[in-house]
Design an enzyme around this catalytic site. Sequence first.
Site, short mmCIF file in Angstrom:
data_model
loop_
_atom_site.label_atom_id
_atom_site.label_comp_id
_atom_site.label_asym_id
_atom_site.label_seq_id
_atom_site.Cartn_x
_atom_site.Cartn_y
_atom_site.Cartn_z
N SER A 24 0.80 -1.23 0.00
CA SER A 24 0.00 0.00 0.00
C SER A 24 0.83 1.29 0.00
CB SER A 24 -0.96 0.01 1.19
OG SER A 24 -1.90 -1.02 1.04
N LYS A 73 -9.22 -4.87 12.07
CA LYS A 73 -10.37 -4.36 11.32
C LYS A 73 -11.66 -4.29 12.14
CE LYS A 73 -8.96 -5.84 6.68
NZ LYS A 73 -9.40 -6.59 5.51
N ASP A 109 -13.27 -4.06 0.60
CA ASP A 109 -12.95 -5.38 0.01
C ASP A 109 -14.06 -5.85 -0.92
OD1 ASP A 109 -10.51 -5.64 1.33
OD2 ASP A 109 -11.42 -6.56 3.09
N ALA A 137 -12.78 -11.89 4.02
CA ALA A 137 -12.97 -11.56 2.60
C ALA A 137 -14.33 -12.03 2.13
CB ALA A 137 -11.86 -12.20 1.77
N ASP A 160 -15.86 -25.48 10.70
CA ASP A 160 -14.87 -24.90 11.61
C ASP A 160 -15.47 -23.67 12.28
OD1 ASP A 160 -14.83 -22.87 9.71
OD2 ASP A 160 -12.81 -23.30 8.97
N TYR A 236 -4.65 -13.92 -4.07
CA TYR A 236 -3.85 -13.21 -5.08
C TYR A 236 -2.39 -13.66 -5.08
CZ TYR A 236 -3.03 -10.41 -0.88
OH TYR A 236 -2.73 -10.01 0.40
N GLY A 257 -7.84 -12.91 -7.73
CA GLY A 257 -7.83 -12.02 -6.56
C GLY A 257 -6.99 -10.76 -6.69
#
Length: 287
Positions: A24, A73, A109, A137, A160, A236, A257
Site C-alpha cells: 500500500s 479491522k 474489500d 474476505a 470450523d 492473489y 484475486g
Amino acid sequence: MEKRISGTTGLFTLLGTPVGHSGSPAMYNFSFQKQGLDYAYMAFDVKKEQMPQAIDALRLFKVRGSNVTMPCKSVAATLVDELSPAAKIIGAINVIVNDNGKLTGHITDGIGFVRNLKENGVEVAGKKLVVIGAGGAATALQVQSALDGAKAISIFNQDDEFYANAEKTQAKIKEAKPEVEVNVYPLADQAKLKSEIDSADILVNATIVGMKPLDGQSLVDPAFLRQDLVVADTVYNPLKTKLIEDAESLGCTVAPGKGMLLWQGAAAYTLFTGKDMPTDEYQAYEA
Ligand code: NAD
C-alpha cells in the site's frame, strides 16, 4: 523527497500488524506523486490492543485517512464516529476517512470484488453466487454483492469456527436486503455444492485454499465447472490459483484475486482523495 514532503503535507496511514510486507505505501505514494497531491502514506505496526491510542493519534495529528489491516479491522469499527452501510453490517473496516475530525469507517474489500468482476465484463446484479468461505474476505464480498443487487448467494464452508459466521452473515443480509436469498451449507455436502453451482452464475473461492502454502489445491472438482460459469478467487498469491487455472482451461470468464486487491485499494484512494487512482500507470510501473 525533500521537495515532496513539506510542512503542509497531509498524512495517510496503514494500521495493523504485520505491515512491513504491504504494497500500500508504494501504491498510494506513487499515485499521490503522479497526481501532484501534497500527501504522504506511511505504515505503522499497531496491535489490536493499541488501536484506541492509534485512533486518538489520527485525531491528534489530523491524519487525513487510514487503511486498517489484520488483526485490527473489527476493533477499529468500534472506535470511529460513523460507519458506511456495508461496514455497519459487517462490523469491520479497512478504511478510515477523517473529515475535519469526524472519522468514518468504510470497508472496500467487497467493492473491490464487485469492481473486479465488472472489469471482466460481469455484473453481480440479478446473479446467483456460490461463495466458498465465511471469513473476512468472504463476508465483505457476500454483503457487498447483496447490497449491489445479487439475486441469491449460497455460502459453503467447512465445519470450523467460521461456519457460524456464515449463518450470522445470512441473518444480517436477510435484515438489510430481505429480497436476496441466502443459504448456508456445509462444504462436505458435495452433491449440494454441485447442484448449487449448476444453478449459479458466479462461483467464488474466498478461503485460504489456493494461497501459498496451499497453492496447487482447489476446493472445487473441475467436473463441477462449465464454460458459462464465471469463476472468481480472492487469493492473489499465487496470481492464478488452481481453481482459476481449471476454469480458464474450460474457457470460463475468470476474475483472480489480484484485481480485487487493486480495486479495493483504488476504492480507498477515491474515498481519501475524491479522485480515481491512476491504476493503469501504477500497474505499468509495478510490472
Ligand atoms: P479468514 O481467515 O478470515 O477466513 C479463512 C476462510 O478459509 C474461512 O472460511 C475458513 O473456513 C476457510 N478455510 C481455511 N482452511 C480451509 C481448508 N483447509 N479447507 C476449506 N476451507 C478452509 O481469511 P480472509 O481474510 O477471509 O482471507 C481469505 C483469502 O482471501 C486469503 O487468501 C486472503 O489473502 C485473500 N484476501 C484477498 C483480498 C483481495 O483484495 N484480493 C482481500 C482480503 C483477503
